[in-house]
Design an enzyme around this catalytic site. Sequence first.
Site, mmCIF file in Angstrom:
data_model
loop_
_atom_site.group_PDB
_atom_site.id
_atom_site.type_symbol
_atom_site.label_atom_id
_atom_site.label_comp_id
_atom_site.label_asym_id
_atom_site.label_seq_id
_atom_site.Cartn_x
_atom_site.Cartn_y
_atom_site.Cartn_z
ATOM 1 N N GLY A 207 0.834 -1.207 0.000
ATOM 2 C CA GLY A 207 0.000 0.000 0.000
ATOM 3 C C GLY A 207 0.859 1.244 0.000
ATOM 4 N N ASN A 208 0.272 2.376 0.314
ATOM 5 C CA ASN A 208 1.051 3.615 0.401
ATOM 6 C C ASN A 208 0.449 4.502 1.487
ATOM 7 O OD1 ASN A 208 -0.946 5.536 -0.853
ATOM 8 N ND2 ASN A 208 -0.723 4.057 -2.527
ATOM 9 N N HIS A 209 1.103 5.649 1.696
ATOM 10 C CA HIS A 209 0.744 6.503 2.833
ATOM 11 C C HIS A 209 -0.392 7.487 2.561
ATOM 12 C CE1 HIS A 209 3.962 5.051 5.293
ATOM 13 N NE2 HIS A 209 4.869 5.342 4.358
#
Length: 399
Positions: A207-209
Amino acid sequence: MTLKDKKIIVGITGSIAAYKSALLVRALVKEGAEVQVIMTQAAKDFISPLTLSTLSGKKVLSEIFEEDEWANHVMLGRWADIMVIAPLSCNTLAKMAGGLCDNLLLSVYLSAVCPVVVAPAMDEDMWKHPGTKKNLEKLLSWGNLVIPVGYGELASGLTGEGRMAEPESIVEFIAGSLSKSGPLKGKKALVTAGPTYEHLDPVRFIGNHSSGKMGVAVARELANRGTEVHLVLGPVSQHFDLNGLQVKRVQSAEEMFIACKEVFAGMDITVMAAAVADYAPAEYSQNKIKKNDDEMVVNLSKTPDILKSLGQMKTPAQVLVGFALETDNEEANAMKKLEAKNADMIVLNSLKDEKAGFGKDTNKVTVFDRKGGKKAFDTKSKEAVAKDIIDCIIGYTNA
Ligand code: C5P
């Protein structure tokens, strides 16, 4: 601000937050609005009518009958461009939801043909009571607008949800509601927000932030301007107020793609603010992957490029907006993206700017459009950036 010469009824009920109504009335009058204050009896225990009549320049109304005079609630309800009840106590909320009218404020509410905005204020336990929620849902189902409560110190001495929104936010909300008669009224918009999670096994993902704040701000601003908004929201941890939006929660890029395709054809405006993962694990393991060797190789395959696919489906009447987060050759890359994805507009935010990007409350953007337009904005709150982006969309469609 669009409040000049607007006729506004400010209803005040019995809550300690009533002291803030003085600031609200003052701010509205300063913006050029004509303000008529209506108070319940209980409100007068918290703030003096004299303060409010002085600030509004009008006699404060409270009773349906005063001596031999009858306050014409029907005409008051027709006079106003907007009615705002701030603070809205639990008691008045319940009466409104029940259709009661045992005071002037309630009679005017029932007679109002203008938009009605309420800013609730109560202690957290009352706010969270299912009865309160039901009453608010009723108001929403009738088209009334609810300004979300804030979190902080409460009259009880406890800290929690239930504080009335600050007067500046209420003024902004009112201005937004009145501008709903603007060019976006009745339009339909699709907005994506948040990250995507690409699952490797039942417990792990790539995923990412992305926090989802930028996309949600765009969605809310579009809704504030009268647009029917479909928000496709990835897995975000923050709690957002999504009242009034049609929300579809998704996890992966694939799910986001499916959700977007379902509604895209009917949309006038599409804003893709989600940070979609570019690659996903090629295989999904039904069971948790065990730790065996010192190294592990995960094969990734490309996820669908949602923006590009929608760009290929787009009709000339539809406006498609993408975001670009670049670390180098920012402008050239943003222009390339505009072309490659057949978008109408690209919002560039640079990771070089320390106040911009993932998780932050502020952003600094430059907007490029297909007609050669370029607009660079200063660092602002994401809510203010959302307004700029939407003003750019309106400017682009009118150009
Ligand atoms: O190509 P890049 O990921 O830099 O493009 C960013 C824009 O494309 C954003 O608007 C993002 O929402 C969208 N995007 C997408 N599908 C992907 C990757 C990005 O819609 N798989």
